[in-house]
Structure formats: structure tokens, C-alpha cells
Write an enzyme that holds these catalytic residues in place. Sequence first.
Site, PDB file in Angstrom:
ATOM      1  N   LYS A   1      62.757  -0.537  51.481  1.00 19.02           N
ATOM      2  CA  LYS A   1      62.951  -1.428  50.338  1.00 19.02           C
ATOM      3  C   LYS A   1      64.156  -0.950  49.531  1.00 19.02           C
ATOM      4  CE  LYS A   1      59.880  -3.722  47.017  1.00 19.02           C
ATOM      5  NZ  LYS A   1      58.612  -3.573  46.295  1.00 19.02           N
TER       6      LYS A   1
HETATM    7  O1  G3P Z   1      56.466  -6.704  44.017  1.00 21.16           O
HETATM    8  C1  G3P Z   1      57.078  -6.413  42.803  1.00 21.16           C
HETATM    9  C2  G3P Z   1      56.043  -6.215  41.798  1.00 21.16           C
HETATM   10  O2  G3P Z   1      55.420  -4.986  41.963  1.00 21.16           O
HETATM   11  C3  G3P Z   1      56.446  -6.404  40.405  1.00 21.16           C
HETATM   12  O3  G3P Z   1      55.359  -6.939  39.808  1.00 21.16           O
HETATM   13  O4  G3P Z   1      53.901  -7.513  37.954  1.00 21.16           O
HETATM   14  O5  G3P Z   1      55.395  -5.494  37.818  1.00 21.16           O
HETATM   15  O6  G3P Z   1      56.353  -7.777  37.697  1.00 21.16           O
HETATM   16  P1  G3P Z   1      55.246  -6.918  38.220  1.00 21.16           P
END
Ligand code: G3P
Length: 217
Positions: A87
Site C-alpha cells: 500500500k
Molecule cells: O481504508 C482507509 C480507512 O482506514 C480510513 O478510514 O474511517 O479513518 O476515514 P477512516
Amino acid sequence: MKFFIDTANLTQIREAQTLGILDGVTTNPSLMAKEGITGTENIKNHYKAICDIVEGDVSAEVIGTTYEEMIKEGEELAALHPQIVVKLPMIKDGVKACKYFSDNGIKTNVTLVFSAGQALLAAKAGATYVSPFIGRLDDISTDGLHLISEIRKVYDNYNFQTEILAASVRHTMHINNCAKIGADVMTGPLSAIEGLLKHPLTDIGLEKFLADYKKGN
Ligand code: G3P
């Protein structure tokens, strides 16, 4: 649409795997820290533990931000297990590293994508997956799902094989709408995945079926 779980929590990954619908896992440094996994060796061992639970792709994020750092780190991560997907952040050196890994047969996930132009660059660099963060766009009053539609259109126009991995999914409606738009993959928390199960008429209907059965037995 493939279902990935977005967590480094082994209990939740096992739970999703047991449900029989899991296609892979995404992690990031914040999710690792949330589980208290620190230090290079512990993090590597944790990735291997995740790969032992699931059958699909497991995204492992690099920490380096220069081309050289990302190549070194990405090669080490990819060597951990055949399921590892490297990633990479959507920055200039991340795009260059994506091209390097793509040319060398190593799967990539280009993350922190917030525009169709960024997604176009990732696809041109041969990314296996591109991760637009829909929840974080919603957080700033911008339509995250619209970005998924835009990328779908761009990729279909040119038949790019890069898979649209809708990330920063927060709830069941994100999943439903990503499926309608045609995202190839969604990654979200277990709560959003299990939320798809729920409907009050299912619960009421089952309760009635069981009550009627008891009356006759
Ligand atoms: O896949 C990316 C994710 O982990 C981000 O999610 O909820 O932190 O915006 P969030």
C-alpha cells in the site's frame, strides 16, 4: 463486489472470515497503532498472522515517503507472504514506486486518493487497487460517492484494470451505494458489514414463524 475488512483487529478479521464473505483485509498505520502493534518486527508478524486467517489480499502500508524507502520497505513487505499487497501513498514518489512494483509483478494499493485525477495517475502506474476515501470526503461536506462514480467512468472509458477499492467506508449505505455505482471492492469496519444483515421485518417474520411452529408442536 469484493468485501475487505478495514482493521488490524484479529478477532474481527476472524469473525468476518467465519461469515464466509470476506475477500481480503486492508490496514494502515493508524489501524495498527489502534491495536497496539508497534515496532517493525511486531508489525511484520501481525501481517503474517492476518494472512494466516484470510485467503485474499492483505494490504500492508509503507511508512517511507521517498521512492527508495518505499521500494525497500515494499519489497520486504511483499516477501512476507504471497497475499501481501503493498500500500503506497498517492504522492509523486508513491506513483513512481507503484510503477516499479507493477513492472515487477507485485500487487499495489494506492491510498489516500481524493480525486479522479489521482485515480487516473494510479491506474496509469499500473496499480492493482486504488483507494478513494469516501467517508473522509463526506466529513468535509464533499460527496464521497460522487468520486467513486467519477473514477468508475474514467476507468471504464479506457478499460483500466485497476480495481476501485472504496475506502473510508463508515456504514451500510456507503456499501449499498458503492455496489450500485460499481465499485470493485469496498473496505469497511465489521459493524458496517454486519449492518447489512439487519432488517426489522426479518426479525418480526422469524419471530412469527417460530411462534407458529411452537403452536403446532
Ligand atoms: O481504508 C482507509 C480507512 O482506514 C480510513 O478510514 O474511517 O479513518 O476515514 P477512516
